[in-house]
Motif scaffolding. Structure first.
Motif, PDB file in Angstrom:
ATOM      1  N   ARG A  56       0.808  -1.213   0.000  1.00  0.00           N
ATOM      2  CA  ARG A  56       0.000   0.000   0.000  1.00  0.00           C
ATOM      3  C   ARG A  56       0.848   1.273   0.000  1.00  0.00           C
ATOM      4  N   PRO A  57       1.821   1.433   0.912  1.00  0.00           N
ATOM      5  CA  PRO A  57       2.612   2.668   0.869  1.00  0.00           C
ATOM      6  C   PRO A  57       3.475   2.797  -0.385  1.00  0.00           C
ATOM      7  N   ILE A  58       3.980   1.690  -0.900  1.00  0.00           N
ATOM      8  CA  ILE A  58       4.788   1.752  -2.114  1.00  0.00           C
ATOM      9  C   ILE A  58       3.910   2.147  -3.302  1.00  0.00           C
ATOM     10  N   ALA A  59       2.707   1.585  -3.366  1.00  0.00           N
ATOM     11  CA  ALA A  59       1.771   1.958  -4.437  1.00  0.00           C
ATOM     12  C   ALA A  59       1.396   3.433  -4.326  1.00  0.00           C
ATOM     13  N   LYS A  60       1.245   3.935  -3.103  1.00  0.00           N
ATOM     14  CA  LYS A  60       0.928   5.352  -2.901  1.00  0.00           C
ATOM     15  C   LYS A  60       2.079   6.230  -3.375  1.00  0.00           C
ATOM     16  N   ILE A  61       3.303   5.831  -3.086  1.00  0.00           N
ATOM     17  CA  ILE A  61       4.470   6.592  -3.558  1.00  0.00           C
ATOM     18  C   ILE A  61       4.476   6.622  -5.082  1.00  0.00           C
ATOM     19  N   ALA A 108       4.849  -2.960 -11.891  1.00  0.00           N
ATOM     20  CA  ALA A 108       4.435  -3.178 -10.500  1.00  0.00           C
ATOM     21  C   ALA A 108       2.955  -2.853 -10.318  1.00  0.00           C
ATOM     22  N   CYS A 109       2.503  -1.761 -10.913  1.00  0.00           N
ATOM     23  CA  CYS A 109       1.093  -1.371 -10.765  1.00  0.00           C
ATOM     24  C   CYS A 109       0.152  -2.395 -11.386  1.00  0.00           C
ATOM     25  N   PHE A 110       0.508  -2.924 -12.543  1.00  0.00           N
ATOM     26  CA  PHE A 110      -0.325  -3.974 -13.134  1.00  0.00           C
ATOM     27  C   PHE A 110      -0.335  -5.214 -12.234  1.00  0.00           C
ATOM     28  N   ASP A 111       0.824  -5.564 -11.670  1.00  0.00           N
ATOM     29  CA  ASP A 111       0.881  -6.721 -10.770  1.00  0.00           C
ATOM     30  C   ASP A 111      -0.016  -6.510  -9.560  1.00  0.00           C
ATOM     31  N   TRP A 112       0.011  -5.305  -8.974  1.00  0.00           N
ATOM     32  CA  TRP A 112      -0.819  -5.027  -7.799  1.00  0.00           C
ATOM     33  C   TRP A 112      -2.294  -4.989  -8.174  1.00  0.00           C
ATOM     34  N   LEU A 113      -2.597  -4.497  -9.363  1.00  0.00           N
ATOM     35  CA  LEU A 113      -3.985  -4.392  -9.792  1.00  0.00           C
ATOM     36  C   LEU A 113      -4.603  -5.767 -10.021  1.00  0.00           C
ATOM     37  N   ILE A 114      -3.867  -6.675 -10.622  1.00  0.00           N
ATOM     38  CA  ILE A 114      -4.430  -7.998 -10.929  1.00  0.00           C
ATOM     39  C   ILE A 114      -4.157  -9.015  -9.830  1.00  0.00           C
ATOM     40  N   GLY A 115      -3.247  -8.696  -8.921  1.00  0.00           N
ATOM     41  CA  GLY A 115      -2.904  -9.627  -7.855  1.00  0.00           C
ATOM     42  C   GLY A 115      -3.907  -9.595  -6.720  1.00  0.00           C
ATOM     43  N   ASP A 116      -3.646 -10.427  -5.745  1.00  0.00           N
ATOM     44  CA  ASP A 116      -4.519 -10.540  -4.576  1.00  0.00           C
ATOM     45  C   ASP A 116      -4.058  -9.528  -3.528  1.00  0.00           C
ATOM     46  N   HIS A 117      -4.410  -8.267  -3.770  1.00  0.00           N
ATOM     47  CA  HIS A 117      -4.010  -7.187  -2.867  1.00  0.00           C
ATOM     48  C   HIS A 117      -5.239  -6.424  -2.415  1.00  0.00           C
ATOM     49  N   LYS A 118      -5.058  -5.644  -1.366  1.00  0.00           N
ATOM     50  CA  LYS A 118      -6.169  -4.849  -0.842  1.00  0.00           C
ATOM     51  C   LYS A 118      -6.500  -3.714  -1.801  1.00  0.00           C
ATOM     52  N   VAL A 119      -7.695  -3.164  -1.623  1.00  0.00           N
ATOM     53  CA  VAL A 119      -8.241  -2.204  -2.577  1.00  0.00           C
ATOM     54  C   VAL A 119      -7.417  -0.913  -2.656  1.00  0.00           C
ATOM     55  N   ALA A 120      -6.800  -0.486  -1.576  1.00  0.00           N
ATOM     56  CA  ALA A 120      -6.029   0.766  -1.618  1.00  0.00           C
ATOM     57  C   ALA A 120      -4.895   0.670  -2.632  1.00  0.00           C
ATOM     58  N   ALA A 121      -4.158  -0.421  -2.610  1.00  0.00           N
ATOM     59  CA  ALA A 121      -3.056  -0.604  -3.565  1.00  0.00           C
ATOM     60  C   ALA A 121      -3.605  -0.651  -4.992  1.00  0.00           C
ATOM     61  N   LYS A 122      -4.742  -1.290  -5.170  1.00  0.00           N
ATOM     62  CA  LYS A 122      -5.351  -1.359  -6.499  1.00  0.00           C
ATOM     63  C   LYS A 122      -5.794   0.031  -6.960  1.00  0.00           C
ATOM     64  N   ASN A 180     -12.856  -7.285 -13.829  1.00  0.00           N
ATOM     65  CA  ASN A 180     -12.867  -7.493 -12.379  1.00  0.00           C
ATOM     66  C   ASN A 180     -13.928  -6.662 -11.658  1.00  0.00           C
ATOM     67  N   TYR A 181     -14.660  -5.853 -12.391  1.00  0.00           N
ATOM     68  CA  TYR A 181     -15.615  -4.924 -11.783  1.00  0.00           C
ATOM     69  C   TYR A 181     -16.668  -5.638 -10.933  1.00  0.00           C
ATOM     70  N   ASN A 237     -16.782  -8.431  -9.391  1.00  0.00           N
ATOM     71  CA  ASN A 237     -16.324  -9.117  -8.184  1.00  0.00           C
ATOM     72  C   ASN A 237     -15.615  -8.185  -7.206  1.00  0.00           C
ATOM     73  N   GLY A 238     -15.491  -6.912  -7.555  1.00  0.00           N
ATOM     74  CA  GLY A 238     -14.771  -5.972  -6.705  1.00  0.00           C
ATOM     75  C   GLY A 238     -15.611  -5.478  -5.546  1.00  0.00           C
ATOM     76  N   SER A 239     -14.916  -4.963  -4.533  1.00  0.00           N
ATOM     77  CA  SER A 239     -15.603  -4.372  -3.379  1.00  0.00           C
ATOM     78  C   SER A 239     -16.233  -3.045  -3.806  1.00  0.00           C
ATOM     79  N   ALA A 240     -17.004  -2.451  -2.916  1.00  0.00           N
ATOM     80  CA  ALA A 240     -17.633  -1.163  -3.227  1.00  0.00           C
ATOM     81  C   ALA A 240     -16.570  -0.099  -3.516  1.00  0.00           C
ATOM     82  N   ALA A 241     -15.496  -0.111  -2.755  1.00  0.00           N
ATOM     83  CA  ALA A 241     -14.419   0.873  -2.965  1.00  0.00           C
ATOM     84  C   ALA A 241     -13.723   0.634  -4.307  1.00  0.00           C
ATOM     85  N   TYR A 242     -13.498  -0.631  -4.637  1.00  0.00           N
ATOM     86  CA  TYR A 242     -12.889  -0.968  -5.922  1.00  0.00           C
ATOM     87  C   TYR A 242     -13.779  -0.491  -7.064  1.00  0.00           C
TER      88      TYR A 242
END
Length: 164
Positions: free
Chosen positions: A66-71, A102-116, A144-145, A147-152
């Motif tokens: 999450r912090p790396i994705a934010k940076i 890295a961003c594509f990996d985080w987007l398609i990977g099993d990560h929390k919504v903030a990183a996505k 992925n829409y 199956n995504g959470s409300a935030a996603y």
């Protein structure tokens, strides 16, 4: 801790070394410090951009992703939106490609919504330089829409609207 790093830039390299010991839970705390430091003064991480870009793809623990994705998002906004001179002079094509990967990996990977969400923004901006990104991003978000959470879904809707 962020203020210490800002006062003594020589601490940035050791901080990144700890942050990118990706299997060590302490790395997550170092990533948080990196994020706070970058948000306060983005220029503080620019001298170590090769280290940062070269290692972001290996980060996998959620509290570190999450912090790396934010940076990455902050960097892309400075590069593409603000057109910050120092950021534009520092980031090269290799850095941008590593952020993209890295961003594509985080987007398609099993990560929390903030990183996505941060990845969506970064990729949206990167798509203005690399044409192939927008169609890929759109396809992933549409796929992925449902199956995504409300935030996603909220961030995906906003991103898709900008892509269209």
């Amino acid at each position: 801790m962020s203020n210490l790093v800002l006062k003594d830039p020589s601490l940035m390299a050791p901080l990144m070394e700890i942050a990118f010991k990706v299997d060590d839970p302490v790395s997550c705390k170092a990533c948080w410090i990196l994020e706070f430091t970058a948000k306060k003064k983005l220029a503080s991480i620019l001298p170590n951009m090769d280290i940062f870009a070269g290692n972001i793809g290996s980060v996998h623990l959620d509290p570190a992703v999450r912090p790396i994705a934010k940076i990455c998002e902050v960097l892309m906004k400075a590069y593409f939106q603000s057109k910050d001179q120092q950021t534009c002079e520092t980031l090269n094509e290799n850095h941008l490609e590593k952020v993209t990967s890295a961003c594509f990996d985080w987007l398609i990977g099993d990560h929390k919504v903030a990183a996505k969400a941060y990845s969506m923004t970064s990729l949206l901006l990167l798509g203005s330089k690399f044409e192939w990104i927008h169609p890929e991003l759109q396809m992933i978000l549409e796929k992925n829409y449902l199956n995504g959470s409300a935030a996603y879904k909220a961030r995906a809707r906003m991103t898709l609207a900008k892509l269209r």
